[in-house]
Design a protein around this motif. Structure first.
Motif, PDB file in Angstrom:
ATOM      1  N   ASP A  13       4.050  -7.245   3.856  1.00 47.80           N
ATOM      2  CA  ASP A  13       5.408  -6.865   3.466  1.00 47.80           C
ATOM      3  C   ASP A  13       5.742  -5.457   3.925  1.00 47.80           C
ATOM      4  O   ASP A  13       6.865  -5.182   4.354  1.00 47.80           O
ATOM      5  N   VAL A  14       4.775  -4.574   3.792  1.00 53.74           N
ATOM      6  CA  VAL A  14       4.998  -3.192   4.241  1.00 53.74           C
ATOM      7  C   VAL A  14       5.362  -3.197   5.711  1.00 53.74           C
ATOM      8  O   VAL A  14       6.357  -2.586   6.135  1.00 53.74           O
ATOM      9  N   ARG A  31      20.903   0.984   5.373  1.00 49.18           N
ATOM     10  CA  ARG A  31      19.964  -0.144   5.364  1.00 49.18           C
ATOM     11  C   ARG A  31      18.588   0.291   5.839  1.00 49.18           C
ATOM     12  O   ARG A  31      17.564  -0.179   5.311  1.00 49.18           O
ATOM     13  N   ALA A  32      18.564   1.169   6.833  1.00 48.85           N
ATOM     14  CA  ALA A  32      17.276   1.689   7.308  1.00 48.85           C
ATOM     15  C   ALA A  32      16.556   2.391   6.165  1.00 48.85           C
ATOM     16  O   ALA A  32      15.345   2.232   5.966  1.00 48.85           O
ATOM     17  N   GLY A  33      17.350   3.157   5.394  1.00 54.96           N
ATOM     18  CA  GLY A  33      16.781   3.880   4.246  1.00 54.96           C
ATOM     19  C   GLY A  33      16.271   2.924   3.170  1.00 54.96           C
ATOM     20  O   GLY A  33      15.168   3.100   2.649  1.00 54.96           O
ATOM     21  N   ALA A  93       3.094   1.390  11.336  1.00 58.68           N
ATOM     22  CA  ALA A  93       4.491   0.945  11.334  1.00 58.68           C
ATOM     23  C   ALA A  93       5.308   1.746  10.330  1.00 58.68           C
ATOM     24  O   ALA A  93       6.447   2.133  10.599  1.00 58.68           O
ATOM     25  N   LEU A  94       4.690   2.021   9.183  1.00 57.75           N
ATOM     26  CA  LEU A  94       5.391   2.781   8.146  1.00 57.75           C
ATOM     27  C   LEU A  94       5.611   4.221   8.590  1.00 57.75           C
ATOM     28  O   LEU A  94       6.689   4.785   8.398  1.00 57.75           O
ATOM     29  N   THR A  95       4.578   4.805   9.207  1.00 57.84           N
ATOM     30  CA  THR A  95       4.713   6.177   9.697  1.00 57.84           C
ATOM     31  C   THR A  95       5.844   6.275  10.712  1.00 57.84           C
ATOM     32  O   THR A  95       6.669   7.203  10.662  1.00 57.84           O
ATOM     33  N   GLN A  96       5.892   5.300  11.606  1.00 59.05           N
ATOM     34  CA  GLN A  96       6.939   5.295  12.635  1.00 59.05           C
ATOM     35  C   GLN A  96       8.322   5.132  11.999  1.00 59.05           C
ATOM     36  O   GLN A  96       9.262   5.838  12.357  1.00 59.05           O
ATOM     37  N   ALA A  97       8.403   4.192  11.055  1.00 55.42           N
ATOM     38  CA  ALA A  97       9.683   3.948  10.395  1.00 55.42           C
ATOM     39  C   ALA A  97      10.154   5.212   9.682  1.00 55.42           C
ATOM     40  O   ALA A  97      11.332   5.570   9.736  1.00 55.42           O
ATOM     41  N   ARG A  98       9.214   5.899   9.047  1.00 53.40           N
ATOM     42  CA  ARG A  98       9.525   7.145   8.356  1.00 53.40           C
ATOM     43  C   ARG A  98      10.110   8.171   9.312  1.00 53.40           C
ATOM     44  O   ARG A  98      11.155   8.757   9.047  1.00 53.40           O
ATOM     45  N   SER A  99       9.416   8.384  10.409  1.00 51.33           N
ATOM     46  CA  SER A  99       9.873   9.449  11.315  1.00 51.33           C
ATOM     47  C   SER A  99      11.198   9.050  11.981  1.00 51.33           C
ATOM     48  O   SER A  99      12.065   9.901  12.186  1.00 51.33           O
ATOM     49  N   SER A 100      11.360   7.774  12.289  1.00 56.03           N
ATOM     50  CA  SER A 100      12.647   7.329  12.854  1.00 56.03           C
ATOM     51  C   SER A 100      13.773   7.615  11.880  1.00 56.03           C
ATOM     52  O   SER A 100      14.837   8.126  12.257  1.00 56.03           O
ATOM     53  N   ALA A 155       9.490  -0.519   1.872  1.00 55.83           N
ATOM     54  CA  ALA A 155       8.180  -0.484   2.523  1.00 55.83           C
ATOM     55  C   ALA A 155       7.271   0.545   1.840  1.00 55.83           C
ATOM     56  O   ALA A 155       6.092   0.287   1.588  1.00 55.83           O
ATOM     57  N   GLU A 156       7.863   1.692   1.513  1.00 53.70           N
ATOM     58  CA  GLU A 156       7.088   2.759   0.852  1.00 53.70           C
ATOM     59  C   GLU A 156       6.572   2.279  -0.507  1.00 53.70           C
ATOM     60  O   GLU A 156       5.422   2.513  -0.876  1.00 53.70           O
TER      61      GLU A 156
END
Lengths: 116, 271
Positions: free
Chosen positions: B77-78, B57-59, B30-37, B65-66
């Motif tokens: 939470d992540v 807000r995305a940032g 999920a974190l990897t995806q959020a990062r690339s998005s 999360a990071e």
């Protein structure tokens, strides 16, 4: 010393649950986001709207069980699901307007072409 | 209290150390995806311009999360903040698409207005051309080619006996004449009035002139330049039928329109 430390640790662990109040405000915000999404035409065909509805329901149930932290997180996610559904519905509406306008323009051009 | 705080901080430090290990493992998908998005989003200036708040807000959510990903025991939470970050990214992207497509819609609406206007104009021209064709038809039916050129005869029905005022029904005929003159701006006309042979010659002359003038006045009122219209009364002269019968007399009570050629040249008036 060790006792004290243990007490602090125990308190901290407890605090994890106890410090979260019932997320009333967040539940209301999520509810409002859902209402707004439906108002602009978001429909059952959008997975995001279903997710938002299910998420809000789950959040309410969690709040009922006093799992407030869980309830807040569920409601937060459901809020964004609903807002995404709203944004998608707006885009879809606009796209439908564009498509309609394009076919109207085609008709107009054809009519113009037929003029002597 | 200060000692307990110290202990807490110690405890937190050890947690952070533990997390240090955890962070070396593969980050949750999920974190990897959020990062690339988010990275795609941040690189897109159009998205940034149309939905700055959602990008921000995305940032923020991604950052959270990071940060949490480096702590042990915070997987939930992540996942949560990565989810929020991705949703904000998707919303921002959707808003930016909407903004772009709204601009497109506005352009298309302008295009439609332009086309509708063009179509209206084209139709108007079509109607005028159609009108021209009709007028030509009308003229070819109602006019006779004489030594005076094209002549159109407006019959007795235009006027009541001894009256010079145009009757209501006559206005349509005059309106057609007006349209014809409007569509043929080079042409000029001579409007000639005639009567039957009953009554005094002077009265007949005056009446014939008044009738011709009545037709001319309507045309001038409608906007035809007066210099394009000549008026002449002939009284009982030049009958087209015998004055012996009432039918013949009715035929002789008339107004004739003599049309010039396309260069505006009129045949000389009758003597």
């Amino acid at each position: 010393m060790t006792q004290r430390m243990c007490a602090v640790l125990a308190l901290l662990l407890l605090a994890g649950c106890a410090s979260d109040p019932v997320p009333e405000a967040q539940l209301q915000v999520t509810e409002a986001a859902l209402v707004q999404a439906r108002a602009v035409g978001a429909g059952a065909e959008q997975a995001e709207l279903g997710q938002a509805e299910a998420g809000l329901e789950a959040a309410r149930q969690a709040a009922g069980r006093e799992e407030n932290r869980q309830a807040r997180m569920l409601a937060e996610r459901a809020e964004l699901d609903a807002r995404l559904a709203e944004a998608q519905a707006l885009t879809a509406k606009n796209r439908a307007q564009i498509a309609e306008l394009r076919s109207e323009l085609r008709r107009l051009r054809t009519q113009l072409g037929e003029q002597p | 209290m200060t000692t307990s705080l110290k202990h807490v901080s110690l405890w937190l430090t050890s947690l952070a150390l533990l997390a240090g290990c955890a962070a070396h493992g593969t980050p949750p998908p999920a974190l990897t995806q959020a990062r690339s998005s988010y990275q795609q989003l941040a690189a897109d200036s159009a998205v940034l311009a149309s939905a700055p708040k959602d990008v921000m807000r995305a940032g923020d959510s991604l950052e959270r999360a990071e940060r949490l990903a480096s702590y042990w025991g915070s997987a939930e939470d992540v996942e949560h903040y990565a989810y929020l970050s991705q949703r904000y990214s998707a919303i921002a992207r959707e808003h930016s698409v909407l903004t772009a497509e709204q601009q497109q819609l506005a352009r298309l609406q302008l295009e439609r207005e332009r086309l509708q206007l063009a179509l209206r104009e084209a139709r108007l021209i079509g109607v005028q051309q159609q009108g021209l064709w009709l007028e030509e038809q009308m003229l070819s039916l109602a006019t006779t080619e004489t030594e005076r050129g094209l002549v159109m005869s407006l019959g007795d029905v235009l006027f009541d006996a001894d009256r010079a005022e145009l009757k209501g029904a006559a206005n349509r005929t005059v309106l057609k004449l007006f349209q014809f003159l409007q569509l043929n701006p080079q042409r000029t006309v001579r409007i000639e009035g005639y009567t039957d042979n009953r009554g005094l010659a002077d009265d007949n002359l005056a009446l014939s002139s008044a009738r011709a003038q009545a037709v001319a006045d309507v045309l001038i009122d409608l906007g035809i330049a007066p210099e394009r219209i000549k008026v002449q009364g002939h009284g009982a002269a030049f009958p087209v039928a015998a004055n012996a019968s009432s039918r013949g007399r009715a035929q002789n009570r008339r107004v004739e329109i003599v049309f010039s050629d396309e260069q505006g040249r009129l045949a000389p008036p009758r003597e």
